[in-house]
Design an enzyme around this catalytic site. Structure first.
Site, PDB file in Angstrom:
ATOM      1  N   CYS A   1      -5.154  10.087  -1.808  1.00  0.00           N
ATOM      2  CA  CYS A   1      -4.246   9.098  -1.187  1.00  0.00           C
ATOM      3  C   CYS A   1      -2.861   9.006  -1.832  1.00  0.00           C
ATOM      4  O   CYS A   1      -1.898   8.626  -1.196  1.00  0.00           O
ATOM      5  CB  CYS A   1      -4.846   7.703  -1.254  1.00  0.00           C
ATOM      6  SG  CYS A   1      -6.598   7.640  -1.091  1.00  0.00           S
TER       7      CYS A   1
ATOM      8  N   GLU B   1      -0.024   9.410   1.163  1.00  0.00           N
ATOM      9  CA  GLU B   1      -0.729  10.356   2.031  1.00  0.00           C
ATOM     10  C   GLU B   1      -0.818   9.843   3.476  1.00  0.00           C
ATOM     11  O   GLU B   1      -0.898  10.642   4.409  1.00  0.00           O
ATOM     12  CB  GLU B   1      -2.149  10.568   1.506  1.00  0.00           C
ATOM     13  CG  GLU B   1      -2.980  11.426   2.419  1.00  0.00           C
ATOM     14  CD  GLU B   1      -4.335  11.752   1.830  1.00  0.00           C
ATOM     15  OE1 GLU B   1      -4.496  12.883   1.379  1.00  0.00           O
ATOM     16  OE2 GLU B   1      -5.224  10.882   1.805  1.00  0.00           O
TER      17      GLU B   1
ATOM     18  N   ARG C   1      -8.489   3.489  11.662  1.00  0.00           N
ATOM     19  CA  ARG C   1      -7.038   3.691  11.523  1.00  0.00           C
ATOM     20  C   ARG C   1      -6.479   4.784  12.439  1.00  0.00           C
ATOM     21  O   ARG C   1      -5.285   4.814  12.720  1.00  0.00           O
ATOM     22  CB  ARG C   1      -6.704   4.069  10.077  1.00  0.00           C
ATOM     23  CG  ARG C   1      -7.101   3.036   9.024  1.00  0.00           C
ATOM     24  CD  ARG C   1      -6.182   1.848   9.032  1.00  0.00           C
ATOM     25  NE  ARG C   1      -6.608   0.836   8.084  1.00  0.00           N
ATOM     26  CZ  ARG C   1      -6.260   0.806   6.802  1.00  0.00           C
ATOM     27  NH1 ARG C   1      -5.461   1.735   6.321  1.00  0.00           N
ATOM     28  NH2 ARG C   1      -6.681  -0.159   6.021  1.00  0.00           N
TER      29      ARG C   1
ATOM     30  N   HIS D   1     -11.473   6.077   5.782  1.00  0.00           N
ATOM     31  CA  HIS D   1     -10.837   7.294   6.282  1.00  0.00           C
ATOM     32  C   HIS D   1     -11.834   8.462   6.234  1.00  0.00           C
ATOM     33  O   HIS D   1     -12.734   8.464   5.404  1.00  0.00           O
ATOM     34  CB  HIS D   1      -9.652   7.691   5.387  1.00  0.00           C
ATOM     35  CG  HIS D   1      -8.434   6.843   5.550  1.00  0.00           C
ATOM     36  ND1 HIS D   1      -7.791   6.251   4.484  1.00  0.00           N
ATOM     37  CD2 HIS D   1      -7.713   6.511   6.643  1.00  0.00           C
ATOM     38  CE1 HIS D   1      -6.730   5.588   4.928  1.00  0.00           C
ATOM     39  NE2 HIS D   1      -6.658   5.731   6.231  1.00  0.00           N
TER      40      HIS D   1
ATOM     41  N   ARG E   1       1.282  -1.292   7.471  1.00  0.00           N
ATOM     42  CA  ARG E   1       1.677  -0.004   6.890  1.00  0.00           C
ATOM     43  C   ARG E   1       2.560   0.839   7.819  1.00  0.00           C
ATOM     44  O   ARG E   1       3.094   1.868   7.412  1.00  0.00           O
ATOM     45  CB  ARG E   1       0.433   0.795   6.480  1.00  0.00           C
ATOM     46  CG  ARG E   1      -0.464   0.048   5.505  1.00  0.00           C
ATOM     47  CD  ARG E   1      -1.360   0.971   4.722  1.00  0.00           C
ATOM     48  NE  ARG E   1      -0.579   1.961   3.984  1.00  0.00           N
ATOM     49  CZ  ARG E   1      -1.097   3.024   3.381  1.00  0.00           C
ATOM     50  NH1 ARG E   1      -2.388   3.221   3.425  1.00  0.00           N
ATOM     51  NH2 ARG E   1      -0.330   3.881   2.736  1.00  0.00           N
TER      52      ARG E   1
ATOM     53  N   ASP F   1       0.805  -1.224   0.000  1.00  0.00           N
ATOM     54  CA  ASP F   1       0.000   0.000   0.000  1.00  0.00           C
ATOM     55  C   ASP F   1       0.842   1.281   0.000  1.00  0.00           C
ATOM     56  O   ASP F   1       0.298   2.376   0.177  1.00  0.00           O
ATOM     57  CB  ASP F   1      -0.937   0.006   1.218  1.00  0.00           C
ATOM     58  CG  ASP F   1      -2.074  -0.993   1.058  1.00  0.00           C
ATOM     59  OD1 ASP F   1      -2.889  -0.797   0.140  1.00  0.00           O
ATOM     60  OD2 ASP F   1      -2.132  -1.967   1.829  1.00  0.00           O
TER      61      ASP F   1
HETATM   62  C1  CIR Z   1      -5.349   0.948   2.809  1.00  0.00           C
HETATM   63  O1  CIR Z   1      -6.306   0.235   3.170  1.00  0.00           O
HETATM   64  O2  CIR Z   1      -4.592   1.451   3.619  1.00  0.00           O
HETATM   65  C2  CIR Z   1      -5.124   1.157   1.324  1.00  0.00           C
HETATM   66  N1  CIR Z   1      -5.515  -0.010   0.611  1.00  0.00           N
HETATM   67  C3  CIR Z   1      -5.899   2.351   0.836  1.00  0.00           C
HETATM   68  C4  CIR Z   1      -5.398   3.634   1.432  1.00  0.00           C
HETATM   69  C5  CIR Z   1      -6.164   4.817   0.989  1.00  0.00           C
HETATM   70  N2  CIR Z   1      -5.584   5.995   1.523  1.00  0.00           N
HETATM   71  C6  CIR Z   1      -6.250   7.100   1.774  1.00  0.00           C
HETATM   72  O3  CIR Z   1      -7.475   7.157   1.633  1.00  0.00           O
HETATM   73  N3  CIR Z   1      -5.571   8.134   2.231  1.00  0.00           N
END
Ligand code: CIR
Length: 270
Positions: A260, A77, A142, A173, A97, A72
């Site tokens: 993102c 971001e 998160r 998010h 992450r 990821d």
């Molecule tokens: C995640 O689940 O962390 C990634 N697959 C997607 C992250 C998206 N990021 C964001 O909206 N800032």
């Protein structure tokens, strides 16, 4: 000019952007629901078009190399926040992450004089919306209360006021459901609008069935919007915004949208 105060840039004015190339492992990116995996080629094409759109909008783009160990990590971001005044290294709430932070830290130390580090808890950049009124920090699966309060303290050190708000249940998010269109206006889903967090703003609500369009991105004069959302594009176009439709079909399969894929700031030394 000597003796003249710098005029602060509007919250959507950016001349500097960091992105990271997707790695082949992006096909294994996290997702809440299985709607099929993205292809590497699909994500790469969407990412390439995104870089081009950023450049056309007037930003200088720094492209970081892919990180195969972190599927990821194309979503830069989330591990950090950046402002003209400095950067904050965050603590992403997904265990896979967390170490993306160490990978991006050297770049931020090179580019910013001030780099703070979140002291405690968890916070993802996707939960942070910077507006002209202050920074909004959304609690989510998160971003926890401890992380949000620690972030508030870091933001204070940068001279930025912030407030902690709620993200609707089941939404990844805070910014999955909203974006800033200008100093007074937000684009939002109706479920987030109903929560009342944007009372102080003019609100444009994405049409039903196009909820994922709410993660749009204003960069200078341009509003980037997912090309799979024709009714949102038409609504923004009619309202006078300069819309740049961008394909988000593959990244959408791993719960991502347009904000993102970049870190954006106005570098007043440029
Ligand atoms: C995640 O689940 O962390 C990634 N697959 C997607 C992250 C998206 N990021 C964001 O909206 N800032």
């Amino acid at each position: 000019m000597e003796g003249t105060d710098l005029i602060p840039a509007a919250v959507f004015e950016f001349n500097s952007v960091i992105v990271r190339e997707p790695s082949l492992s992006v096909v294994n990116g996290l997702r809440a629901e299985d709607r099929g995996s993205p292809t590497y080629e699909g994500v790469k094409a969407e990412h390439d078009a995104y870089i081009e759109a950023m450049q056309s909008a007037g930003a200088k783009v720094t492209v970081l190399p892919p990180l195969p160990a972190f599927p990821d990590s194309v979503f830069v971001e989330d591990p950090a926040l950046v402002f003209s005044e400095g950067a904050i290294l965050l603590r992403p709430g997904a265990p896979t992450r967390l170490k993306e932070v160490d990978a991006i830290a050297p770049t931020l130390h090179d580019m910013f004089d001030v780099v703070l580090r979140l002291a405690d808890g968890y916070a993802d950049g996707g939960d942070v919306l910077t507006t002209a009124r202050g920074v909004m920090i959304g609690l989510s699966a998160r971003t926890d209360r401890v992380g949000a309060e620690a972030l508030k303290a870091s933001l204070e050190k940068l001279g930025r006021k912030s407030e902690v708000v709620a993200t609707p249940e089941g939404v990844l998010h805070f910014k999955t459901d909203c974006s800033l269109l200008d100093e007074e206006t937000v684009l939002t889903t109706s479920r987030l609008a109903r929560s009342g967090v944007f009372k102080a703003f003019r609100q444009m609500v994405v049409p039903e069935g196009e909820e994922a369009a709410a993660n749009a991105l204003r960069v200078n004069d341009v509003v980037m919007v997912g090309s799979d959302f024709p009714r949102t594009i038409e609504m923004l176009d009619k309202a006078g915004y300069q819309v740049a439709p961008l394909k988000t079909t593959d990244i959408g399969k791993i719960d991502a949208g347009l904000s993102c894929m970049s870190l954006r700031w106005f570098d007043d030394k440029m």
